[in-house]
Design an enzyme around this catalytic site. Structure first.
Site, mmCIF file in Angstrom:
data_model
loop_
_atom_site.group_PDB
_atom_site.id
_atom_site.type_symbol
_atom_site.label_atom_id
_atom_site.label_comp_id
_atom_site.label_asym_id
_atom_site.label_seq_id
_atom_site.Cartn_x
_atom_site.Cartn_y
_atom_site.Cartn_z
ATOM 1 N N GLU A 115 -8.678 0.144 -8.785
ATOM 2 C CA GLU A 115 -9.079 -0.823 -7.762
ATOM 3 C C GLU A 115 -10.599 -0.841 -7.607
ATOM 4 O OE1 GLU A 115 -6.904 0.478 -4.304
ATOM 5 O OE2 GLU A 115 -5.585 -1.261 -4.434
ATOM 6 N N GLN B 280 -10.631 -12.307 2.490
ATOM 7 C CA GLN B 280 -9.747 -12.503 1.346
ATOM 8 C C GLN B 280 -10.514 -12.947 0.113
ATOM 9 O OE1 GLN B 280 -7.012 -10.797 3.191
ATOM 10 N NE2 GLN B 280 -6.483 -11.652 1.216
ATOM 11 N N MET C 85 0.834 -1.194 0.000
ATOM 12 C CA MET C 85 0.000 0.000 0.000
ATOM 13 C C MET C 85 0.875 1.253 0.000
ATOM 14 S SD MET C 85 -1.258 -2.682 1.830
ATOM 15 C CE MET C 85 -0.916 -2.293 3.529
ATOM 16 N N ALA C 86 0.431 2.268 -0.748
ATOM 17 C CA ALA C 86 1.128 3.556 -0.869
ATOM 18 C C ALA C 86 2.502 3.409 -1.500
ATOM 19 C CB ALA C 86 1.244 4.240 0.501
ATOM 20 N N ALA C 87 2.660 2.414 -2.367
ATOM 21 C CA ALA C 87 3.933 2.253 -3.068
ATOM 22 C C ALA C 87 4.008 3.080 -4.337
ATOM 23 C CB ALA C 87 4.175 0.782 -3.397
ATOM 24 N N LYS D 52 1.316 2.733 -6.955
ATOM 25 C CA LYS D 52 0.591 2.054 -8.040
ATOM 26 C C LYS D 52 -0.476 2.961 -8.645
ATOM 27 C CE LYS D 52 -0.900 -1.126 -5.378
ATOM 28 N NZ LYS D 52 -0.369 -0.512 -4.148
#
Length: 686
Positions: free
Chosen positions: A270, A308, A245-247, A249
């Site tokens: 997403e 999931q 997350m928060a990379a 993308k």
């Protein structure tokens, strides 16, 4: 039944599935409410035996020694299976019980309103104690006084008459204990039936406050399965952005959407609306599980499996949709500069492999559930995973800066574990590039060693051991070690390896492109172009465009409106329509340049084309579209419209976030009004 070994991989979830414990006889009756449970029907023989055994045990222990034996028992009234001649007009909420001792042999006395004289029942709706085999039709000629016992009068205490006692008994080690909490809301529920069992779904607990439902803005329904006409097949490269997350993308995906046209690249964001608004909010469930649930509990692993699966559902359907759009009998070719792009945010690899691996290492997901999720993983030829990563500190800073509620529980250790799991999945894929699936299966099953495999395949042992020891394959080998002879376990492992080897990976380190999004895109583009294993597929670009447009509209419109936001939006649209109508009927002359703008608004004219344009209004980081006909406006737009745009932009919060994310907040086709964070408007040529 669960295994009794110390390594219990398949523990039954009694809290979730209510698995009975047959070896503990008393546990079958711990939570029985005898006032609300219907009497056992005369045609069931299997359920009577345990009840009679309990009744005999209680009678022997002397719970009710003063009760005289009776010759007759009152007719049973089964609320679930009533007789055909009953009128369904029982007042079940008026429960009047005698003050004498409780007995299992005597059901609770209910006052009926069927007839004025008392109870009414069919001749087959009663049983004689001690003579269960007698035909009940032989007692049809008995009088009512001989058939029914006399009910003793109730207590004379006025308080008891106003508030009849409602006992709830439960058996625990042969004794009766009261559980008054069982009937806390039962009378209100019975009263809600209005003395009728015809419509049991109308029952409601009057003592509980109803939950407030926040109105949501439902986007327009655009079916993606409709006939889109003749398919338009082009060569396209399908890339899935993955990472922590928060990379970066979503930032890179938005850059591609803004820079490249729809004829060059299509982006799919997403499925946030499905995760947060369809049925349940899975992000809130994950936060709750991380805060409240403890590792090692079967209820925790069951909830995590449910979460999931919801994460994976839209990702699997998107991948299948793209696979269906591929032209049949078409060959894949190496990617070229003139090929199209299909960029998707997230692959099912993260939902079914990476994050379950993190949860299993934390002890919150069982080995069995992790293995089941692993068996659901699926990939298709031509799919490319672009794995993006930054250092932990930068990733944590970005995560806290954007301040999402569902990400407050994430700390640096959790980010390290996610990065490690992505690296483990990549190393597992890399191992399959050196060794065949059969060789990898033999190593995991313990049929061959890594040294023998390296000697057979001609691979350096140091490189192979370093990749193997990256925990993904080692963990899988440990999980299946005790069940490696099972053919289903073998099939699941073989299917996972074959699906994983189908993918292609490119790894992008975004730490060097902290404030350089074009540079990050250039790095990604060059890695894809230099990789000869990445292929393009011949795909129906029209169908994919319909999916992308629907996904973006759903993503941008999934917002909950407050009353002030709805009122402000309506007021702004009315003002815009009125001023637009005035401009159409009586075009105003252009204002002189010396006119002082109000509220920091510039007075520069805005040239609007003669065709229709789309006005995009930003509401807390999302878009709301309104089409306005500008046919009659030739040269100028009145100053009031620009002021209305400026005023409307300050009604909503997160204007700075909106500005940094989308830059152009309001636009008219090829010219736009840019709203900056200092509260002024300026005209910008696009």
């Amino acid at each position: 039944m669960a295994s009794n070994s110390h390594n219990n991989y398949n523990t039954p979830r009694r809290q979730n599935y209510d698995v009975p414990k047959a070896w503990e006889e008393d546990s079958l009756y711990e939570n029985i409410d005898f006032l609300t449970q219907p009497a056992v029907s005369s045609d069931t023989s299997e359920d009577e035996e345990p009840l009679l055994s309990v009744a005999r045990r209680v009678e022997v222990q002397g719970v009710n020694p003063g009760l005289k034996p009776r010759g007759l028992v009152r007719p049973r009234q089964d609320a679930d299976n009533p007789s055909s001649d009953e009128g369904f007009d029982w007042e079940l909420w008026k429960l009047h019980l005698s003050t004498r001792a409780f007995s299992f042999l005597e059901p609770p006395r209910l006052s009926s309103s069927n007839t004025a004289s008392g109870l009414r029942s069919s001749c087959s709706d009663f049983t004689i104690l001690g003579s269960s085999g007698v035909n009940p039709t032989s007692h049809a000629n008995l009088s009512e006084e001989e058939m029914y016992e006399e009910i003793p009068p109730l207590a004379s205490n006025p308080s008891d008459e106003r508030h009849p006692r409602q006992l709830s008994g439960a058996v625990a080690q042969g004794a009766i204990r009261k559980s008054p909490r069982k009937l806390k809301f039962k009378p209100a529920k019975f009263k809600g039936l209005s003395s009728s069992l015809l419509n049991p779904f109308t029952a409601s607990d009057s003592g509980r406050r109803a939950r407030r439902q926040t109105p949501t803005c439902q986007p327009g329904f655009t079916p993606i399965f409709q006939d889109l006409g003749e398919p338009h097949y082009v060569k396209a490269c399908t890339v899935f952005f993955e990472g922590c997350m928060a990379a970066g993308k979503t930032t890179l995906l938005n850059f591609a959407r803004q820079t490249l046209s729809d004829d060059e690249a299509l982006t799919i964001p997403e499925p946030m609306r499905f995760w947060t608004e369809v049925y349940t909010n899975v992000l809130s469930q994950i936060v709750k599980i991380n805060k409240e649930c403890k590792p090692g509990k079967t209820s925790t692993t069951a909830e995590l499996v449910s979460c999931q699966l919801k994460f994976a559902t839209p990702l699997k359907t998107q991948s299948l949709f793209l696979q269906r759009s591929v032209k049949k009998d078409s060959e894949m070719q190496p990617v070229g500069p003139l090929d199209k792009w299909v960029i998707v945010d997230r692959h099912q690899l993260s939902a079914l492999v990476v994050f379950p691996l993190v949860l299993m290492r934390r002890g919150m997901l069982s080995f069995s559930d992790f293995f089941n999720l692993l068996g659901m993983f699926e990939a298709h030829p031509g799919e490319v995973i672009a794995l993006m990563s930054v250092n932990v500190e930068e990733n944590f800073t970005r995560l806290k800066k954007r301040g999402r509620v569902c990400e407050r529980h994430i700390d640096r250790d959790y980010i390290k574990e996610i990065k490690g799991s992505f690296n483990a999945a990549y190393c597992a894929w890399l191992f399959l590039q050196y060794f065949s699936i059969q060789t990898t299966m033999q190593i995991c099953m313990g049929l061959s060693s890594l040294d023998e495999a390296c000697a057979t395949e001609g691979v350096c042992h140091t490189t192979a051991s370093r990749i193997w020891n990256n925990r993904m394959l080692v963990t899988l080998s440990d999980i299946i070690s005790q069940f490696s002879n099972d053919y289903t376990v073998q099939n699941v492992c073989y299917n996972f390896f074959s699906q994983l080897s189908t993918l292609k990976f490119v790894v992008i380190d975004l730490s060097a492109f902290r404030h350089d999004v074009p540079g990050a895109w250039g790095e990604f583009y060059m890695q894809v172009m230099k990789n000869g294993d990445i292929k393009t597929r011949v795909m129906d670009f029209t169908a994919i465009k319909a999916l992308a447009d629907t996904a973006h509209n759903t993503h941008l419109r999934s917002i909950s409106f407050s009353s002030s936001q709805v009122f402000s939006t309506m007021l702004f649209l009315i003002l815009l329509c009125v001023t637009g109508a005035q401009a159409i009927t009586t075009p105003a002359p252009p204002r002189p340049a010396t006119t002082t703008p109000r509220r920091g608004v510039t007075s520069a004219p805005l040239i609007v084309p003669a065709s229709s344009s789309e006005l995009i209004v930003t509401l807390d980081g999302t878009f709301h579209s309104v089409t306005i006909d500008m046919t009659e406006i030739r040269q100028y737009v009145r100053q009031e419209i620009i002021e209305a745009l400026w005023n409307a932009s300050h009604v909503f919060e997160s204007l700075e976030t909106t500005y940094n994310r989308y830059k152009d907040v309001y636009r008219f086709t090829d010219q736009s009004i840019r709203v900056n964070t200092r509260g002024s408007c300026q005209l910008v040529k696009k």
